[in-house]
Design a protein around this motif. Structure first.
Motif, PDB file in Angstrom:
ATOM      1  N   PHE B  67       0.832  -1.211   0.000  1.00 27.30           N
ATOM      2  CA  PHE B  67       0.000   0.000   0.000  1.00 27.30           C
ATOM      3  C   PHE B  67       0.866   1.262   0.000  1.00 27.30           C
ATOM      4  O   PHE B  67       0.657   2.173  -0.801  1.00 27.30           O
ATOM      5  CB  PHE B  67      -0.914   0.010   1.237  1.00 27.30           C
ATOM      6  CG  PHE B  67      -2.299  -0.527   0.980  1.00 27.30           C
ATOM      7  CD1 PHE B  67      -3.363   0.336   0.797  1.00 27.30           C
ATOM      8  CD2 PHE B  67      -2.529  -1.897   0.918  1.00 27.30           C
ATOM      9  CE1 PHE B  67      -4.647  -0.158   0.567  1.00 27.30           C
ATOM     10  CE2 PHE B  67      -3.797  -2.400   0.682  1.00 27.30           C
ATOM     11  CZ  PHE B  67      -4.866  -1.534   0.501  1.00 27.30           C
ATOM     12  N   THR B  71       1.119   3.847  -3.176  1.00 24.40           N
ATOM     13  CA  THR B  71       0.744   5.253  -3.005  1.00 24.40           C
ATOM     14  C   THR B  71       1.913   6.154  -3.411  1.00 24.40           C
ATOM     15  O   THR B  71       1.747   7.134  -4.139  1.00 24.40           O
ATOM     16  CB  THR B  71       0.380   5.536  -1.525  1.00 24.40           C
ATOM     17  OG1 THR B  71      -0.499   4.515  -1.092  1.00 24.40           O
ATOM     18  CG2 THR B  71      -0.282   6.879  -1.369  1.00 24.40           C
ATOM     19  N   TRP B 129      -4.607  15.064   8.726  1.00 24.45           N
ATOM     20  CA  TRP B 129      -4.819  13.776   8.055  1.00 24.45           C
ATOM     21  C   TRP B 129      -4.626  12.620   9.041  1.00 24.45           C
ATOM     22  O   TRP B 129      -5.085  11.515   8.796  1.00 24.45           O
ATOM     23  CB  TRP B 129      -3.851  13.576   6.898  1.00 24.45           C
ATOM     24  CG  TRP B 129      -4.116  14.454   5.707  1.00 24.45           C
ATOM     25  CD1 TRP B 129      -5.049  15.462   5.634  1.00 24.45           C
ATOM     26  CD2 TRP B 129      -3.453  14.418   4.445  1.00 24.45           C
ATOM     27  NE1 TRP B 129      -4.995  16.046   4.402  1.00 24.45           N
ATOM     28  CE2 TRP B 129      -4.024  15.427   3.645  1.00 24.45           C
ATOM     29  CE3 TRP B 129      -2.434  13.632   3.924  1.00 24.45           C
ATOM     30  CZ2 TRP B 129      -3.607  15.671   2.337  1.00 24.45           C
ATOM     31  CZ3 TRP B 129      -2.012  13.877   2.621  1.00 24.45           C
ATOM     32  CH2 TRP B 129      -2.597  14.880   1.832  1.00 24.45           C
ATOM     33  N   CYS B 132      -1.481   8.047   8.620  1.00 22.60           N
ATOM     34  CA  CYS B 132      -2.147   7.182   7.656  1.00 22.60           C
ATOM     35  C   CYS B 132      -1.222   6.897   6.472  1.00 22.60           C
ATOM     36  O   CYS B 132      -0.167   7.514   6.324  1.00 22.60           O
ATOM     37  CB  CYS B 132      -3.446   7.816   7.178  1.00 22.60           C
ATOM     38  SG  CYS B 132      -3.199   9.340   6.301  1.00 22.60           S
ATOM     39  N   LEU B 134      -1.627   7.599   3.403  1.00 24.78           N
ATOM     40  CA  LEU B 134      -1.495   8.733   2.493  1.00 24.78           C
ATOM     41  C   LEU B 134      -0.400   9.697   2.970  1.00 24.78           C
ATOM     42  O   LEU B 134       0.414  10.163   2.156  1.00 24.78           O
ATOM     43  CB  LEU B 134      -2.833   9.453   2.369  1.00 24.78           C
ATOM     44  CG  LEU B 134      -2.906  10.498   1.266  1.00 24.78           C
ATOM     45  CD1 LEU B 134      -2.689   9.862  -0.103  1.00 24.78           C
ATOM     46  CD2 LEU B 134      -4.247  11.226   1.288  1.00 24.78           C
ATOM     47  N   PRO B 220      -4.739  -3.025   5.938  1.00 25.19           N
ATOM     48  CA  PRO B 220      -5.449  -1.767   5.680  1.00 25.19           C
ATOM     49  C   PRO B 220      -6.525  -1.924   4.592  1.00 25.19           C
ATOM     50  O   PRO B 220      -6.393  -2.738   3.687  1.00 25.19           O
ATOM     51  CB  PRO B 220      -4.346  -0.841   5.201  1.00 25.19           C
ATOM     52  CG  PRO B 220      -3.297  -1.739   4.657  1.00 25.19           C
ATOM     53  CD  PRO B 220      -3.367  -2.994   5.449  1.00 25.19           C
ATOM     54  N   THR B 221      -7.569  -1.109   4.731  1.00 24.35           N
ATOM     55  CA  THR B 221      -8.612  -1.121   3.710  1.00 24.35           C
ATOM     56  C   THR B 221      -8.786   0.252   3.076  1.00 24.35           C
ATOM     57  O   THR B 221      -9.503   0.406   2.107  1.00 24.35           O
ATOM     58  CB  THR B 221      -9.966  -1.553   4.322  1.00 24.35           C
ATOM     59  OG1 THR B 221     -10.186  -0.759   5.484  1.00 24.35           O
ATOM     60  CG2 THR B 221      -9.965  -3.026   4.688  1.00 24.35           C
ATOM     61  N   SER B 222      -8.112   1.256   3.640  1.00 26.24           N
ATOM     62  CA  SER B 222      -8.214   2.590   3.037  1.00 26.24           C
ATOM     63  C   SER B 222      -6.894   3.324   3.224  1.00 26.24           C
ATOM     64  O   SER B 222      -6.088   2.974   4.099  1.00 26.24           O
ATOM     65  CB  SER B 222      -9.376   3.351   3.684  1.00 26.24           C
ATOM     66  OG  SER B 222      -8.930   4.563   4.229  1.00 26.24           O
ATOM     67  N   LEU B 223      -6.678   4.348   2.403  1.00 28.50           N
ATOM     68  CA  LEU B 223      -5.426   5.098   2.476  1.00 28.50           C
ATOM     69  C   LEU B 223      -5.392   6.006   3.703  1.00 28.50           C
ATOM     70  O   LEU B 223      -4.354   6.541   4.057  1.00 28.50           O
ATOM     71  CB  LEU B 223      -5.244   5.949   1.222  1.00 28.50           C
ATOM     72  CG  LEU B 223      -4.997   5.200  -0.089  1.00 28.50           C
ATOM     73  CD1 LEU B 223      -4.703   6.175  -1.200  1.00 28.50           C
ATOM     74  CD2 LEU B 223      -3.849   4.214   0.061  1.00 28.50           C
ATOM     75  N   MET B 224      -6.530   6.193   4.342  1.00 29.30           N
ATOM     76  CA  MET B 224      -6.578   7.079   5.497  1.00 29.30           C
ATOM     77  C   MET B 224      -6.352   6.324   6.805  1.00 29.30           C
ATOM     78  O   MET B 224      -6.542   6.865   7.881  1.00 29.30           O
ATOM     79  CB  MET B 224      -7.913   7.847   5.541  1.00 29.30           C
ATOM     80  CG  MET B 224      -8.167   8.740   4.324  1.00 29.30           C
ATOM     81  SD  MET B 224      -6.753   9.730   3.781  1.00 29.30           S
ATOM     82  CE  MET B 224      -6.761  10.998   5.048  1.00 29.30           C
ATOM     83  N   GLN B 225      -5.944   5.061   6.708  1.00 30.88           N
ATOM     84  CA  GLN B 225      -5.640   4.277   7.906  1.00 30.88           C
ATOM     85  C   GLN B 225      -4.128   4.127   8.063  1.00 30.88           C
ATOM     86  O   GLN B 225      -3.421   4.122   7.073  1.00 30.88           O
ATOM     87  CB  GLN B 225      -6.194   2.859   7.759  1.00 30.88           C
ATOM     88  CG  GLN B 225      -7.696   2.778   7.763  1.00 30.88           C
ATOM     89  CD  GLN B 225      -8.155   1.371   7.429  1.00 30.88           C
ATOM     90  OE1 GLN B 225      -7.383   0.556   6.943  1.00 30.88           O
ATOM     91  NE2 GLN B 225      -9.422   1.120   7.675  1.00 30.88           N
TER      92      GLN B 225
END
Lengths: 249, 280
Positions: B67, B71, B129, B132, B134, B220-225
């Protein structure tokens, strides 16, 4: 006269160093004008001025005025100018696609999508370049598999696909053998009916064989311009005579 | 042969042999130490144990690393390739070219922990943010941007100038030329440069320590985690001391395996694509 390139006091420099100085010249329509002169005299630079290519390069400066059919080329969109003034380079530079895709590359850019029209154009222009018979059975072959002479004729045919008014050629035969050169020379003589041709050449004999007018450049200046017969039989300037006699070059 | 020339030759051979031997030894050592711990469970389970990582596996760290890398690659390669395109095909001023080059060089000179600090204070704290993927991705992207830019620019420069100019000479726009000639012709080198940049990002720890990588997280399931990452996990295992050395080696094994594999794929891809677009 329409379709004619007219240069008024054109000067050009690379990184502040003058390469062309105060050149005024009128290129007659539907004829072949040869630009001759010793190496480094600015022949190729002059050619690159005529289709605005020089403006694109880093560190170059151009002054003076160049008119295409009475219109100032500085005020034209570069793409529009180049569509009207084609340029073929010294070493053949086919795109690494098939012959057919080389020929349709620019046509597609200009929005021609109809297969029949594309086929017709490819055939017509390859015929004009005297290449159609040689390659008609293998239009899908990579253009890089062609011989040097064939590649150069393909590049000329490709330049013709956008129907330019003027065709500029920068020593198109210098990388080719004698036989390929003579094929290209014959082709150019035929093409002048339809196009105005300007050819830079270091080959004086070639200029004599195919051109109608000759411009002699020396040290970035235009020494003499006249008909081919006049330049070769009675040059007005001593420098021209010396060059033609092979005293330098 | 003159003795000096001979000396230089032997010196070159010796250096090459020495460097190769050291690298082989390094890889061999890590693989040897780690091989015993590697198992299907190790690759597919989450870490566990009284001291975290002593038992269980590294699955969340593998996914987390992918991930972070993806990114960074997306965020880094787009501006990097665009900058290279600008430098080679659009920029007409030598001064501006020099300035951009200087900026790119400066970026490559920034220590990666400073990038981490920047991402932490600006993205995590000021923009809110939080820690995470990102936030780390941005820091890693800045880190690999010069790496990719230099390679892309080199690839564009190596294209035969007359081929590009032939397209301009037909009245075709720069963008059309870039799309139809430049990018397809340089695709192999671009992709391999981007993958190598990704490898660089995958191995970096400093930019993600404070910004997105954590000691333990689920896949992870999202970039904000926040997420686990292989190099961070390795760092923590090492810091814990003797009890988790085996899993540390095994983690290094997996990380180096991933990087080697990516390198290999990049090389093969570049070779194949060059063959297809043989330009002379």
């Amino acid at each position: 006269m329409e379709n004619t390139l007219t240069l008024h006091h054109v000067s050009a420099s690379y990184d502040g160093k003058a390469v062309l100085e105060d050149i005024s010249l009128e290129i007659p329509a539907h004829g072949i004008t040869a630009i001759i002169g010793p190496s480094g005299c600015g022949k190729s630079t002059l050619l690159r001025c005529m289709n605005g290519m020089l403006r694109e390069e880093k560190g170059t400066g151009i002054s003076g005025e160049i008119l295409l059919g009475g219109q100032d080329i500085q005020k034209m969109e570069p793409e529009q100018l180049r569509r009207r003034v084609g340029l073929v380079f010294q070493t053949p530079a086919p795109f690494p696609f098939s012959i057919y895709r080389n020929m349709t590359y620019a046509l597609r850019y200009y929005g021609v999508r109809d297969k029949k029209e594309l086929d017709r154009q490819v055939r017509e222009k390859l015929e004009m370049a005297g290449l159609y018979e040689e390659v008609s059975q293998e239009l899908d072959k990579s253009a890089h598999k062609l011989s040097g002479g064939q590649q150069q004729r393909l590049c000329i045919a490709r330049a013709l696909t956008v129907e330019p008014e003027v065709l500029l050629l920068d020593e198109p035969c210098s990388a080719l053998d004698v036989k390929s050169s003579s094929v290209i020379e014959r082709m150019l003589v035929q093409l002048k009916e339809r196009y105005t041709i300007v050819i830079v050449t270091h080959n004086i004999a070639q200029a004599r064989r195919i051109s109608d007018h000759v411009a002699f450049l020396f040290g970035g200046r235009l020494v003499e311009f006249g008909t081919t017969a006049q330049i070769f039989s009675e040059p007005r300037e001593e420098q021209t005579r010396d060059f033609l006699e092979g005293i330098y070059g | 042969m003159h003795w000096k020339a001979r000396l230089v030759k032997y010196w070159a051979y010796l250096s090459m042999g020495l460097v190769t031997a050291i690298i082989l030894f390094l890889f061999g050592y890590v693989f040897y130490q780690g091989a015993d711990t590697i198992s299907w469970e190790f690759l597919t389970q989450a870490p566990s144990g009284a001291v975290l990582g002593e038992e269980g596996g590294i699955w969340p760290a593998i996914v987390g690393s992918l991930f972070f890398t993806a990114t960074a690659v997306v965020l880094g390669s787009i501006p990097a390739v665009a900058t290279a395109l600008y430098m080679v095909f659009y920029c007409k001023s030598r001064r501006l070219e020099l300035l951009v080059r200087m900026v790119v060089q400066c970026i490559s000179g920034i220590p990666s922990i400073v990038l981490g600090l920047f991402a932490y204070s600006f993205l995590v704290r000021d923009l809110g943010w939080g820690r995470c993927i990102l936030s780390s991705g941005v820091a890693l992207a800045i880190m690999i941007l010069p790496f990719i830019e230099v390679r892309a620019e080199k690839a564009f420069h190596e294209l035969p100038a007359q081929m590009v100019q032939s397209s301009y000479a037909l009245g075709c726009s720069r963008w059309y030329t870039i799309r139809k000639i430049v990018l397809p012709a340089c695709k192999g080198e671009l992709v391999s440069g981007i993958i190598l940049g990704g490898c660089y990002a995958m191995g970096a720890t400093a930019p993600m320590i404070f910004t997105g990588a954590v000691a333990y997280a689920k896949v992870p399931t999202s970039l904000m985690q926040p997420a686990m990452a292989l190099p961070m996990h390795l760092y923590l295992l090492l810091a814990q001391g003797v009890t988790s050395m085996d899993t540390a080696y095994a983690t290094a094994f997996v990380m180096m395996g991933l990087i080697l594999l990516s390198n290999l794929l990049a090389t093969i891809y570049a070779r194949r694509s060059q063959k297809k677009w043989r330009i002379h």
